[in-house]
Write a protein that holds these residues in place. Structure first.
Motif, PDB file in Angstrom:
ATOM      1  N   HIS A  57       0.833  -1.193   0.000  1.00  0.00           N
ATOM      2  CA  HIS A  57       0.000   0.000   0.000  1.00  0.00           C
ATOM      3  C   HIS A  57       0.876   1.254   0.000  1.00  0.00           C
ATOM      4  O   HIS A  57       1.829   1.368   0.784  1.00  0.00           O
ATOM      5  N   PRO A  59       2.130   5.102   0.580  1.00  0.00           N
ATOM      6  CA  PRO A  59       1.991   6.050   1.706  1.00  0.00           C
ATOM      7  C   PRO A  59       0.749   6.917   1.524  1.00  0.00           C
ATOM      8  O   PRO A  59       0.425   7.351   0.418  1.00  0.00           O
ATOM      9  N   GLY A  60       0.037   7.130   2.599  1.00  0.00           N
ATOM     10  CA  GLY A  60      -1.164   7.942   2.549  1.00  0.00           C
ATOM     11  C   GLY A  60      -2.441   7.164   2.293  1.00  0.00           C
ATOM     12  O   GLY A  60      -3.537   7.729   2.370  1.00  0.00           O
ATOM     13  N   THR A  61      -2.317   5.865   1.994  1.00  0.00           N
ATOM     14  CA  THR A  61      -3.518   5.053   1.778  1.00  0.00           C
ATOM     15  C   THR A  61      -4.289   4.918   3.089  1.00  0.00           C
ATOM     16  O   THR A  61      -3.710   4.656   4.147  1.00  0.00           O
ATOM     17  N   MET A  62      -5.599   5.107   3.005  1.00  0.00           N
ATOM     18  CA  MET A  62      -6.449   4.998   4.192  1.00  0.00           C
ATOM     19  C   MET A  62      -7.359   3.778   4.069  1.00  0.00           C
ATOM     20  O   MET A  62      -7.746   3.376   2.973  1.00  0.00           O
ATOM     21  N   GLU A  76     -11.892   5.974   9.338  1.00  0.00           N
ATOM     22  CA  GLU A  76     -10.795   5.388   8.578  1.00  0.00           C
ATOM     23  C   GLU A  76      -9.487   5.526   9.333  1.00  0.00           C
ATOM     24  O   GLU A  76      -9.315   6.425  10.165  1.00  0.00           O
ATOM     25  N   ALA A  78      -4.972   4.828   8.888  1.00  0.00           N
ATOM     26  CA  ALA A  78      -3.888   4.693   7.923  1.00  0.00           C
ATOM     27  C   ALA A  78      -3.621   3.219   7.656  1.00  0.00           C
ATOM     28  O   ALA A  78      -3.524   2.412   8.585  1.00  0.00           O
ATOM     29  N   GLU A  79      -3.529   2.864   6.378  1.00  0.00           N
ATOM     30  CA  GLU A  79      -3.232   1.493   6.005  1.00  0.00           C
ATOM     31  C   GLU A  79      -1.754   1.202   6.230  1.00  0.00           C
ATOM     32  O   GLU A  79      -0.906   2.099   6.142  1.00  0.00           O
TER      33      GLU A  79
END
Length: 552
Positions: A57, A59-62, A76, A78-79
């Motif tokens: 994933h 960076p910044g993926t939620m 949500e 942070a992934e």
């Protein structure tokens, strides 16, 4: 002496979605595996075999979070940069997590949190390679995002270690606590067995044992601040401060733990005053968190325990009219009922009709990880299903455990939950007559799986040495084939039962076929009538009302 102030509990909610977990350390098991189990019990629950594929994933993926029980959107988070393959409640590293809800103090629920207990399980499975790492992931997540569920006990295991962790929120008022949860995790000794069933079980714990005991830094401080504890730290009991058992916590919940331990140690009858719940708590000897296994425990033993209805104990369900004519070891819910102004209750055994899914997880450190994790899964009451093997590296669910179009209000004969419930709901009311037919099929299937297990895994190991992906695919195909064959066999069982036991009669068989008369018609069915014990109870209740007049 410590002083414990009693609380208002959320136990009513926990009884509505009551679950059971068993834990077996690697030196307590018959084959050296760590074993754990889970009956997911909740009326209205419809779910199959979960799958979360591994992924990378950016960076910044939620990641959105939905409440596991209600599907309500919570928020949500942070992934993680990398997530691992999860099938059911086990991941590709053989980490397995289960739970039971104990409720606890109502005022501790954090309504501002955005992670519920169910989401926490599956997020942790996607992010953890060991049980210890799962504990770290879970406790870090709830501190960051808040925990919005009631008090929970988690089983957290890997091929080497077994842990029990209890967690509660710290309400939503940050003036009361900067930390957002109070929790403690204890490693179950390798030679021990443990259980929990909707009642907090951790009392005092060794705060100096940093290797085997983990806890939040506020676990005692918060109880002091709230006025729930004023003794020495070493005397602090998590259970007594946050979720002391009342009658229901003992009779509906701890009684299931007692029954599990009693399978292996009959001396546990000494704890009957505690689990029956009628004696004051202070007058009773409480059960230990775990016991050293008196003998080696197999996967099959745990399956047997998951099917328990207190048979052969003081709480057995075959002593009154509650089971109906044919001694059904199940009772209608809710657990309590009234006659006039007086309240009564039903027993709540381990095996119950509201089970949505059940598993027994087998984790083995000496095998390649994708082969070592065998997740035995069923999609209904554990007593009424055959557990089929699902390997932890599997990436495609069998159709019967992941059926398009099927849901809680949509029947499908391609779906294991519905086909298994179709059969079990025929059997429940005529249990003593019909269950032997189900048990014969169930045990035959499971025996065949266990008979094949070594050869299947030996072939997988040979494939793994040259091509791990080929071995994973082989085990995935094998798992799915067994599940689909189980479904086909269960459909046959359904049609057999309706023919065999139609209209409360029993059709005779010859050489595995339904018998026919010499004129080609179906042979005359047997009419067994009331079981003798029930006939006596009926006469005791009705006297001579149904007596046939004597001829004069």
């Amino acid at each position: 002496m410590k002083k414990i102030l009693l609380a208002v509990m959320l136990l009513a909610a926990s009884y509505a979605s009551a679950c059971t977990n068993f834990i077996v350390g690697k030196n307590a098991s018959a084959d050296g595996s760590v074993i754990c189990s889970y009956n997911a019990d909740s009326y209205g629950m419809f779910t199959g075999l979960y799958h979360f594929p591994a992924g990378k994933h950016a960076p910044g993926t939620m990641r959105p979070v939905y409440d596991w029980d209600t599907n309500k959107y919570l928020g949500e988070i942070a992934e993680a940069p990398e997530t691992y393959n999860v099938i059911g409640n086990i991941n590709e590293y053989q980490v397995t997590i289960g739970e039971t809800t104990f409720g606890g103090r109502e005022e501790m629920v954090d309504t501002t949190g955005i992670i519920d207990y169910g989401s926490l399980i599956y997020i942790a499975l996607q992010r953890s390679k060991t049980a210890r790492e799962a504990i770290q992931v879970m406790t870090t997540l709830v501190e960051q995002y808040g925990y919005c569920s009631e008090g929970e006990t988690f089983t957290i295991c890997d091929p080497n270690e077994a842990w029990i962790m209890e967690m509660m929120g710290c309400a939503s008022d940050r003036k009361l606590s900067k930390e957002r949860t109070v929790w403690v995790a204890i490693r179950i000794p390798d030679d021990a067995i443990c259980a929990h069933a909707n009642q907090s079980r951790i009392t005092t714990f060794n705060m100096k044992d940093k290797q085997n005991v983990l806890f939040s830094k506020n676990v005692v401080k918060y109880a002091r601040k709230m006025g729930w504890f004023d003794g020495k730290d070493a005397e602090f009991s998590y259970n007594d401060a946050y979720a002391q058992p009342d009658f229901g916590g003992r009779r509906y919940c701890e009684a299931r733990v007692w029954s599990f331990f009693r399978h292996f140690d009959k001396s546990f009858d000494k704890y009957l005053p505690f689990v029956m719940g009628k004696e004051p708590l202070e007058n009773c000897e409480r059960m230990p968190l775990w016991i050293k296994a008196p003998r080696k425990v197999s996967v099959q033993d745990i399956m047997t325990c998951m099917r328990d209805h207190y048979e052969g104990t003081a709480l057995a369900l075959d002593k009154d009219l509650g089971g109906g004519i044919w001694d059904m070891p199940y009772r209608p819910t809710p657990l309590s009922f009234k006659v006039g102004e007086k309240s009564y209750f039903n027993e709540r055994p381990i095996s119950t009709q509201q089970t949505g899914f059940t598993f027994v997880s087998q984790m083995r450190s000496w095998l390649p990880r994708e082969i070592g994790g065998c997740f035995w899964f069923g999609n209904d009451d554990g007593n009424m299903v055959a557990y089929t093997p699902i390997y932890c590296g599997n990436r495609v669910q069998p159709e019967c455990y992941n059926t398009p179009g099927a849901d809680a209000v949509t029947f499908s004969d391609k779906n294991a939950f519905w086909v298994c419930n179709w059969v079990s709901n025929m059997v429940y009311p005529r249990y003593s007559v019909m269950f032997p037919s189900l048990k014969e099929v169930r045990d035959s299937l499971e025996n065949s799986y266990f008979a094949q297990q070594k050869a299947v895994e030996d072939k997988a190991k040979a494939l793994y040495a040259d091509n791990p992906e080929q071995a994973i695919s082989y085990l995935n195909d094998y798992s799915n084939r067994q599940a689909q064959q189980m479904l086909a066999r269960w459909k046959q069982l359904a049609t057999y039962l309706i023919v065999k036991y139609n209209d409360m009669t029993v059709k005779p068989e010859e050489n595995g076929r339904f018998a026919k008369s010499k004129y080609g018609l179906g042979a005359t069915p047997k009419r067994p009538g009331f079981p003798e014990a029930y006939s006596k109870k009926l006469v005791e209740q009705t006297g001579d009302f149904y007596a046939v007049p004597e001829k004069k």
